[in-house]
Design an enzyme around this catalytic site. Structure first.
Site, PDB file in Angstrom:
ATOM      1  N   ARG A  81       0.806  -1.112   0.132  1.00 54.74           N
ATOM      2  CA  ARG A  81      -0.125  -0.034  -0.014  1.00 54.74           C
ATOM      3  C   ARG A  81       0.957   1.252   0.179  1.00 54.74           C
ATOM      4  O   ARG A  81       0.466   2.221  -0.662  1.00 54.74           O
ATOM      5  CB  ARG A  81      -1.038  -0.096   1.147  1.00 54.74           C
ATOM      6  CG  ARG A  81      -2.119   1.137   1.128  1.00 54.74           C
ATOM      7  CD  ARG A  81      -3.143   0.832   2.133  1.00 54.74           C
ATOM      8  NE  ARG A  81      -2.573   1.127   3.698  1.00 54.74           N
ATOM      9  CZ  ARG A  81      -3.249   0.913   4.627  1.00 54.74           C
ATOM     10  NH1 ARG A  81      -4.440   0.460   4.545  1.00 54.74           N
ATOM     11  NH2 ARG A  81      -2.806   0.961   5.918  1.00 54.74           N
ATOM     12  N   LYS A  98      -2.555   6.946   1.291  1.00 55.70           N
ATOM     13  CA  LYS A  98      -2.433   7.342   2.534  1.00 55.70           C
ATOM     14  C   LYS A  98      -1.166   8.571   2.811  1.00 55.70           C
ATOM     15  O   LYS A  98       0.176   8.094   3.051  1.00 55.70           O
ATOM     16  CB  LYS A  98      -1.836   6.105   3.157  1.00 55.70           C
ATOM     17  CG  LYS A  98      -2.345   6.033   4.671  1.00 55.70           C
ATOM     18  CD  LYS A  98      -2.184   4.724   5.257  1.00 55.70           C
ATOM     19  CE  LYS A  98      -2.053   4.612   6.832  1.00 55.70           C
ATOM     20  NZ  LYS A  98      -3.077   5.334   7.583  1.00 55.70           N
TER      21      LYS A  98
HETATM   22  N1  PMP Z   1      -8.836   5.106   7.723  1.00 56.59           N
HETATM   23  C1  PMP Z   1      -7.785   5.941   7.955  1.00 56.59           C
HETATM   24  C2  PMP Z   1      -8.128   7.266   7.437  1.00 56.59           C
HETATM   25  C3  PMP Z   1      -6.628   5.506   8.642  1.00 56.59           C
HETATM   26  O1  PMP Z   1      -5.713   6.437   8.660  1.00 56.59           O
HETATM   27  C4  PMP Z   1      -6.459   4.265   8.802  1.00 56.59           C
HETATM   28  C5  PMP Z   1      -5.195   3.481   9.670  1.00 56.59           C
HETATM   29  N2  PMP Z   1      -4.168   3.310   8.583  1.00 56.59           N
HETATM   30  C6  PMP Z   1      -7.715   3.253   8.586  1.00 56.59           C
HETATM   31  C7  PMP Z   1      -8.732   3.751   8.083  1.00 56.59           C
HETATM   32  C8  PMP Z   1      -7.436   1.512   9.030  1.00 56.59           C
HETATM   33  O2  PMP Z   1      -6.510   1.123   8.052  1.00 56.59           O
HETATM   34  P1  PMP Z   1      -5.764  -0.342   8.375  1.00 56.59           P
HETATM   35  O3  PMP Z   1      -6.737  -1.199   8.967  1.00 56.59           O
HETATM   36  O4  PMP Z   1      -5.157  -0.560   7.137  1.00 56.59           O
HETATM   37  O5  PMP Z   1      -4.755   0.286   9.227  1.00 56.59           O
END
Ligand code: PMP
Length: 292
Positions: A54, A153
């Site tokens: 990612r 991200k």
């Molecule tokens: N949404 C946002 C905006 C985030 O920052 C995160 C944390 N990474 C998540 C959802 C959850 O994603 P993940 O399960 O991949 O950590």
């Protein structure tokens, strides 16, 4: 016990307080960069390759070349975990555009900085993690994909931070951001699920949510458990009318929701949440040999 944070910076391990980058790094000047949050349990990074993939896609989307290969980043994370004082922790892996002139054009930034900080992280205070988080629906909207694709991200979380401030002012633990159409997108750093009439529902990522790695895993675990799942648009009403609601994320892990805008949910932690939490813990045990 105090755990001292340590940092891997462009190939070097340092105490976090001594890991320094120039003040004209565009990561600081403009939030120009990408990141991942990664948990490790029993000195094993959880779902590391998914996080690195990612990160690579986020970097590609902003035309940023990471100066390390996936194999090198994997080795760096392993080295960092081995050097950390505790077997369980959280890593913030960042790639910034690097130092450059005071102007937003990334063209003349010399070299991206790659930073991985190992520390502890609690998303909300431990009591509410168990008793259930109190949510508000924020007035701050998630940025639309034609402004900044939510799948990137990026290092700029200001609208999420504004939503968190709104939650703080309201005496709540977490905020839900809606998309421009007023439908549910996600939490400030987590994805959101509801249970209604035995079905597990979450908005599709096209509604403005990050493609969460924990979200994917929870959907898989639910299907393996015979639960009916659906990725479908949700409104605020769906949060209020839910039998159960919970949040997922690397930082959050799985957090049950006690209330939304002061409407108490009938069940917290609910039976579906507890089943999924157990399956989530078993996955961590299987993949990392650790227990939460
Ligand atoms: N949404 C946002 C905006 C985030 O920052 C995160 C944390 N990474 C998540 C959802 C959850 O994603 P993940 O399960 O991949 O950590």
């Amino acid at each position: 016990m105090t755990i001292h944070s340590i940092t891997w910076l462009n190939g070097q391990l340092l105490p976090t307080g001594q890991a320094l980058i120039p003040v004209n790094d565009h990561g600081l000047l403009y939030g120009d960069g990408v990141f991942e949050g990664i948990r490790f349990y029993r000195r094993q990074a959880f779902r590391l390759q998914q996080h690195l993939q990612r990160l690579q896609l986020s970097a590609r989307a902003i035309a940023l070349e990471i100066p390390f290969s996936i194999a090198e980043l994997t080795a760096a994370i392993e080295q960092l975990i081995a050097a950390f004082a505790d077997g369980d922790g959280y890593i913030r892996l960042m790639v910034t555009r690097g130092a450059g002139p005071l102007g937003l054009n990334p063209k003349s930034c010399s070299q991206p900085n790659v930073i991985a900080i190992a520390d502890q992280l609690a998303m909300i205070d431990v009591g509410h993690q168990q008793a259930g988080a109190r949510l508000i629906v924020s007035s701050v909207r998630r940025l639309p994909a034609d402004g900044l694709d939510p799948r990137i991200k990026s290092l700029n979380y200001l609208n999420h931070i504004l939503a968190k401030i709104e939650a703080n002012h309201a005496g709540a633990d977490e905020a839900i951001l809606l998309n421009a159409q007023g439908r549910v997108a996600e939490g400030t750093a987590d994805n959101v699920f509801i249970v209604r009439n035995g079905r597990l529902l979450t908005p599709p990522c096209s509604e403005g949510a990050l493609e969460g790695i924990t979200r994917d895993l929870v959907l898989e675990l639910a299907q393996a458990d015979g639960l009916e799942t659906g990725e479908q648009p949700l409104g605020v009403y769906d949060l209020y009318a839910a039998d159960e609601c919970f949040l997922t994320g690397t930082g959050a892990e799985l957090i049950p929701v006690a209330s939304v805008d002061c409407r108490a949910l009938p069940s917290c932690p609910g039976p579906v949440f507890l089943r999924l939490q157990q399956a989530f813990r078993r996955t961590i045990e299987r993949e990392c040999g650790g227990i939460l």
